[in-house]
Enzyme design. Sequence first.
Site, PDB file in Angstrom:
ATOM      1  N   CYS A 161       0.798  -1.230   0.000  1.00 19.06           N
ATOM      2  CA  CYS A 161       0.000   0.000   0.000  1.00 19.06           C
ATOM      3  C   CYS A 161       0.829   1.278   0.000  1.00 19.06           C
ATOM      4  CB  CYS A 161      -0.953  -0.009   1.180  1.00 19.06           C
ATOM      5  SG  CYS A 161      -2.045  -1.451   1.174  1.00 19.06           S
TER       6      CYS A 161
ATOM      7  N   HIS B 285      -3.607   7.761   6.382  1.00 19.18           N
ATOM      8  CA  HIS B 285      -3.749   6.484   5.674  1.00 19.18           C
ATOM      9  C   HIS B 285      -5.134   5.919   5.966  1.00 19.18           C
ATOM     10  CE1 HIS B 285      -2.511   2.923   3.581  1.00 19.18           C
ATOM     11  NE2 HIS B 285      -2.654   2.159   4.639  1.00 19.18           N
TER      12      HIS B 285
ATOM     13  N   GLU C 169      -1.907   4.819  13.743  1.00 16.04           N
ATOM     14  CA  GLU C 169      -1.665   6.088  13.064  1.00 16.04           C
ATOM     15  C   GLU C 169      -2.069   7.278  13.918  1.00 16.04           C
ATOM     16  OE1 GLU C 169      -2.284   8.217   8.714  1.00 16.04           O
ATOM     17  OE2 GLU C 169      -3.616   6.560   9.277  1.00 16.04           O
TER      18      GLU C 169
ATOM     19  N   LYS D 133     -10.673   7.622   2.554  1.00 17.11           N
ATOM     20  CA  LYS D 133     -10.931   6.276   2.031  1.00 17.11           C
ATOM     21  C   LYS D 133     -12.394   5.846   2.163  1.00 17.11           C
ATOM     22  CE  LYS D 133      -6.314   4.241   2.129  1.00 17.11           C
ATOM     23  NZ  LYS D 133      -5.503   5.393   2.527  1.00 17.11           N
TER      24      LYS D 133
ATOM     25  N   HIS E  13      -9.865   1.897  -0.557  1.00 19.48           N
ATOM     26  CA  HIS E  13      -8.409   1.756  -0.449  1.00 19.48           C
ATOM     27  C   HIS E  13      -7.892   1.143  -1.747  1.00 19.48           C
ATOM     28  CE1 HIS E  13      -4.428   1.262   0.765  1.00 19.48           C
ATOM     29  NE2 HIS E  13      -4.555   0.475   1.825  1.00 19.48           N
TER      30      HIS E  13
ATOM     31  N   PHE F  17       1.923  -3.380   4.644  1.00 18.48           N
ATOM     32  CA  PHE F  17       2.311  -4.609   5.330  1.00 18.48           C
ATOM     33  C   PHE F  17       3.816  -4.626   5.600  1.00 18.48           C
ATOM     34  CE2 PHE F  17      -1.418  -7.294   3.494  1.00 18.48           C
ATOM     35  CZ  PHE F  17      -2.282  -6.667   4.370  1.00 18.48           C
TER      36      PHE F  17
END
Length: 370
Positions: free
Chosen positions: A137, A264, A275, A293, A298, A355
Amino acid sequence: MKKRVFINYFDTISCAGDNPDELFSSICEKKDTISLDTNYVKDSVVAIGKIKKEIPLNELLLQRVKKLQKELSLKDFRNTLLVIGSSVGGMSETENVYFKDKNYKNIDYKKHPIDSIAYFLKQHFSFYDDISFSTACTSSANALGYAKEVIEKNIYENVLVIGIDELSYTTVCGFSALSVLSSKPCTPFDKNRVGMNVAEGFGILFLETKKNRNSIELLGVGYSSDAHHMTQPHPMGLGAVASMQNALKDANLSSIDIDYINAHGTGTYANDFSELTAIKEIFKSKPKVSSTKSTTGHALGAAGAIEAIICCMVLKNQTIVPNKELNVIEIDGLNYSFSTQKQEIKYTLSNSFAFGGNNTSLIFGICNED
């Protein structure tokens, strides 16, 4: 002396809109853009960000690159570095062939890997060179960071960055296996969140050393890797703290300078908690924070490029964009944006986390006259 890096053109397609203006309008007006689907995960309804399209995403991308070439009056791309960021590359193409023929032997190996997008575009244009990033991502955020580095070091004068991912069974079912998909539009930062929405789309940004009157400057990039877990970030946001601090250092700014953070914000508990904890740690001045998002979904490897464009639109329109569905705050002490608001904005920050604890933060700003 480092060269300055200017974004002089951008374009995008996603479930939230067919161009940057439509995208921005959808976010500002909190439009419903996420659709419900029963085709990807057996016996399950999942909410996804699907584009209504009659031709493959690659063909739409080709049309938009031709449009860019025309609008910038470029004879060709022979002096341009092409940088692609993608999480799945040609996975959708591979799946289409396999599901149709039930035979892997008919799969074109050149149309499968991460650099399949570059391979496709090179059938139509000549680029000086190309490189493709696949870091889940953060793919297109890292592509933008790489573009910034090679321009400021005077290796290239212009770089075409493209972040792109198309919906595929492999990715949707993969996130389903992690039990993080939502059956409704995602609600980042809300205590009653269900999960995330996988989406598709692309973002195109043309970066140059020269400035024009509409330029947005890419000022800072920060990287980190906390390597806490294969799929979850460090719970106290150590990697996010490092990437944002590194971006501020690269931009020669302090935390008090940032006016807006495009988080994010995927709508999963692990990401949201990590976050927001990191943002609270750094930004005592409390800039406005939102995740977009819930409108765009996403888009995985394309998310960094699409959200970079959102940050550019925030700066161009001097408008803070809202969280679409944030009703029950779980973590207080942050300056969440609940509505679309005009205000003076000089600097924006965009986070992309992936990830493996792979984190990238980008800082954009209104160009100074010097």
